[in-house]
Design a protein around this motif. Sequence first.
Motif, PDB file in Angstrom:
ATOM      1  N   ILE A   1      45.910 -56.055  58.608  1.00 10.61           N
ATOM      2  CA  ILE A   1      44.756 -56.115  57.716  1.00 10.61           C
ATOM      3  C   ILE A   1      43.480 -56.436  58.500  1.00 10.61           C
ATOM      4  N   ILE A   2      42.457 -55.638  58.241  1.00  6.67           N
ATOM      5  CA  ILE A   2      41.127 -55.880  58.790  1.00  6.67           C
ATOM      6  C   ILE A   2      40.208 -56.199  57.618  1.00  6.67           C
ATOM      7  N   LEU A   3      39.439 -57.264  57.744  1.00  5.55           N
ATOM      8  CA  LEU A   3      38.459 -57.646  56.735  1.00  5.55           C
ATOM      9  C   LEU A   3      37.076 -57.343  57.300  1.00  5.55           C
ATOM     10  N   ARG A   4      36.270 -56.626  56.523  1.00  4.58           N
ATOM     11  CA  ARG A   4      34.903 -56.303  56.946  1.00  4.58           C
ATOM     12  C   ARG A   4      33.928 -56.709  55.854  1.00  4.58           C
ATOM     13  N   GLY A   5      32.799 -57.239  56.258  1.00  5.36           N
ATOM     14  CA  GLY A   5      31.765 -57.634  55.314  1.00  5.36           C
ATOM     15  C   GLY A   5      30.729 -56.540  55.174  1.00  5.36           C
ATOM     16  N   LEU A   6      30.218 -56.400  53.973  1.00  2.00           N
ATOM     17  CA  LEU A   6      29.149 -55.438  53.693  1.00  2.00           C
ATOM     18  C   LEU A   6      27.962 -56.187  53.119  1.00  2.00           C
ATOM     19  N   ARG A   7      26.776 -55.895  53.660  1.00  2.00           N
ATOM     20  CA  ARG A   7      25.557 -56.513  53.140  1.00  2.00           C
ATOM     21  C   ARG A   7      24.876 -55.591  52.145  1.00  2.00           C
ATOM     22  N   ALA A   8      24.874 -54.313  52.445  1.00  2.00           N
ATOM     23  CA  ALA A   8      24.129 -53.351  51.631  1.00  2.00           C
ATOM     24  C   ALA A   8      24.798 -51.986  51.737  1.00  2.00           C
ATOM     25  N   ILE A   9      24.327 -51.051  50.947  1.00  2.00           N
ATOM     26  CA  ILE A   9      24.848 -49.687  50.968  1.00  2.00           C
ATOM     27  C   ILE A   9      24.778 -49.104  52.379  1.00  2.00           C
ATOM     28  N   SER A  10      23.717 -49.440  53.100  1.00  2.00           N
ATOM     29  CA  SER A  10      23.549 -48.901  54.456  1.00  2.00           C
ATOM     30  C   SER A  10      24.695 -49.293  55.379  1.00  2.00           C
ATOM     31  N   ASP A  11      25.310 -50.453  55.161  1.00  2.00           N
ATOM     32  CA  ASP A  11      26.470 -50.864  55.966  1.00  2.00           C
ATOM     33  C   ASP A  11      27.693 -50.012  55.660  1.00  2.00           C
ATOM     34  N   PHE A  12      27.796 -49.561  54.409  1.00  2.00           N
ATOM     35  CA  PHE A  12      29.020 -48.912  53.970  1.00  2.00           C
ATOM     36  C   PHE A  12      29.347 -47.650  54.765  1.00  2.00           C
ATOM     37  N   GLU A  13      28.373 -46.799  55.007  1.00  2.00           N
ATOM     38  CA  GLU A  13      28.642 -45.550  55.717  1.00  2.00           C
ATOM     39  C   GLU A  13      29.198 -45.807  57.110  1.00  2.00           C
ATOM     40  N   TYR A  14      28.571 -46.729  57.832  1.00  2.00           N
ATOM     41  CA  TYR A  14      29.034 -47.097  59.169  1.00  2.00           C
ATOM     42  C   TYR A  14      30.449 -47.685  59.108  1.00  2.00           C
ATOM     43  N   GLU A  15      30.670 -48.605  58.194  1.00  2.00           N
ATOM     44  CA  GLU A  15      31.977 -49.254  58.064  1.00  2.00           C
ATOM     45  C   GLU A  15      33.058 -48.269  57.621  1.00  2.00           C
ATOM     46  N   LEU A  16      32.688 -47.318  56.787  1.00  2.00           N
ATOM     47  CA  LEU A  16      33.632 -46.292  56.359  1.00  2.00           C
ATOM     48  C   LEU A  16      34.098 -45.455  57.548  1.00  2.00           C
ATOM     49  N   GLN A  17      33.181 -45.104  58.426  1.00  2.00           N
ATOM     50  CA  GLN A  17      33.538 -44.347  59.628  1.00  2.00           C
ATOM     51  C   GLN A  17      34.481 -45.144  60.519  1.00  2.00           C
ATOM     52  N   ILE A  18      34.191 -46.416  60.691  1.00  2.00           N
ATOM     53  CA  ILE A  18      35.056 -47.260  61.518  1.00  2.00           C
ATOM     54  C   ILE A  18      36.453 -47.367  60.905  1.00  2.00           C
ATOM     55  N   SER A  19      36.506 -47.595  59.599  1.00  2.00           N
ATOM     56  CA  SER A  19      37.825 -47.719  58.967  1.00  2.00           C
ATOM     57  C   SER A  19      38.595 -46.403  59.025  1.00  2.00           C
ATOM     58  N   ALA A  20      37.890 -45.285  58.953  1.00  2.00           N
ATOM     59  CA  ALA A  20      38.559 -43.975  59.037  1.00  2.00           C
ATOM     60  C   ALA A  20      39.156 -43.743  60.418  1.00  2.00           C
ATOM     61  N   ILE A  21      38.425 -44.073  61.469  1.00  2.00           N
ATOM     62  CA  ILE A  21      38.979 -43.881  62.818  1.00  2.00           C
ATOM     63  C   ILE A  21      40.120 -44.867  63.055  1.00  2.00           C
ATOM     64  N   ASN A  22      39.991 -46.089  62.539  1.00  2.00           N
ATOM     65  CA  ASN A  22      41.093 -47.052  62.678  1.00  2.00           C
ATOM     66  C   ASN A  22      42.342 -46.551  61.968  1.00  2.00           C
ATOM     67  N   LYS A  23      42.171 -45.979  60.785  1.00  2.00           N
ATOM     68  CA  LYS A  23      43.304 -45.430  60.019  1.00  2.00           C
ATOM     69  C   LYS A  23      43.920 -44.246  60.752  1.00  2.00           C
ATOM     70  N   HIS A  24      43.082 -43.440  61.394  1.00  2.00           N
ATOM     71  CA  HIS A  24      43.564 -42.318  62.192  1.00  2.00           C
ATOM     72  C   HIS A  24      44.405 -42.820  63.376  1.00  2.00           C
ATOM     73  N   LEU A  25      43.923 -43.864  64.018  1.00  2.00           N
ATOM     74  CA  LEU A  25      44.618 -44.407  65.190  1.00  2.00           C
ATOM     75  C   LEU A  25      45.894 -45.146  64.822  1.00  2.00           C
ATOM     76  N   ASP A  26      45.916 -45.756  63.637  1.00  2.00           N
ATOM     77  CA  ASP A  26      47.116 -46.452  63.169  1.00  2.00           C
ATOM     78  C   ASP A  26      47.136 -46.452  61.644  1.00  2.00           C
ATOM     79  N   PRO A  27      47.927 -45.550  61.056  1.00  2.00           N
ATOM     80  CA  PRO A  27      47.975 -45.434  59.587  1.00  2.00           C
ATOM     81  C   PRO A  27      48.479 -46.694  58.873  1.00  2.00           C
ATOM     82  N   ASN A  28      49.086 -47.631  59.608  1.00  2.00           N
ATOM     83  CA  ASN A  28      49.612 -48.852  58.989  1.00  2.00           C
ATOM     84  C   ASN A  28      48.558 -49.934  58.794  1.00  2.00           C
ATOM     85  N   ILE A  29      47.392 -49.739  59.361  1.00  2.00           N
ATOM     86  CA  ILE A  29      46.334 -50.736  59.252  1.00  2.00           C
ATOM     87  C   ILE A  29      45.477 -50.446  58.024  1.00  2.00           C
TER      88      ILE A  29
END
Length: 162
Positions: free
Chosen positions: A85-113
């Motif tokens: 489990i990875i916990l990420r904080g979001l301050r505003a909508i602008s954070d979401f796009e960046y964080e979504l990309q990071i979570s997508a690559i992390n999921k690609h690298l390890d589908p169990n995360i």
Amino acid sequence: MSRIAVYPGSFDPVTYGHLDIIQRGATVFDHIVVAVLNNSRKTPLFTFEERVALLKETTKHIPNVSVDSFNGLLVDYVKEKNLRIILRGLRAISDFEYELQISAINKHLDPNIETFFMMTNNKYSFISSSMIKETAKYHGNVKELVPEPVEKALLEKYKSPH
């Protein structure tokens, strides 16, 4: 199985926004590992060791929080610690796009995360470590934005030579 979440970041410096996520995350998960990243893309104000020490000091009152550090990919760190489990904080909508990309690559690298997003409290939504450093550099008041040990460390870093 206990639910342990990794809350990664550079934490240069830790702010009340970060602490908000850590404290609230500690009520949702059994344990939070605050993992300080040595980010090669950034030139930090505080050393790796200083950031870890400041986080340990400012989270010592939360019994189910520990502080660790890592280099390289977050996914590798999470796997090495046998976590999911990875916990990420979001301050505003602008954070979401960046964080979504990071979570997508992390999921690609390890589908169990799995990545969980938590919105910070509105009163901290404008705070960023960059803004804190800029404000402190010009001797602006950051007292209500960072914990006392961080404020003292910032004052020391930016004290005027006389």
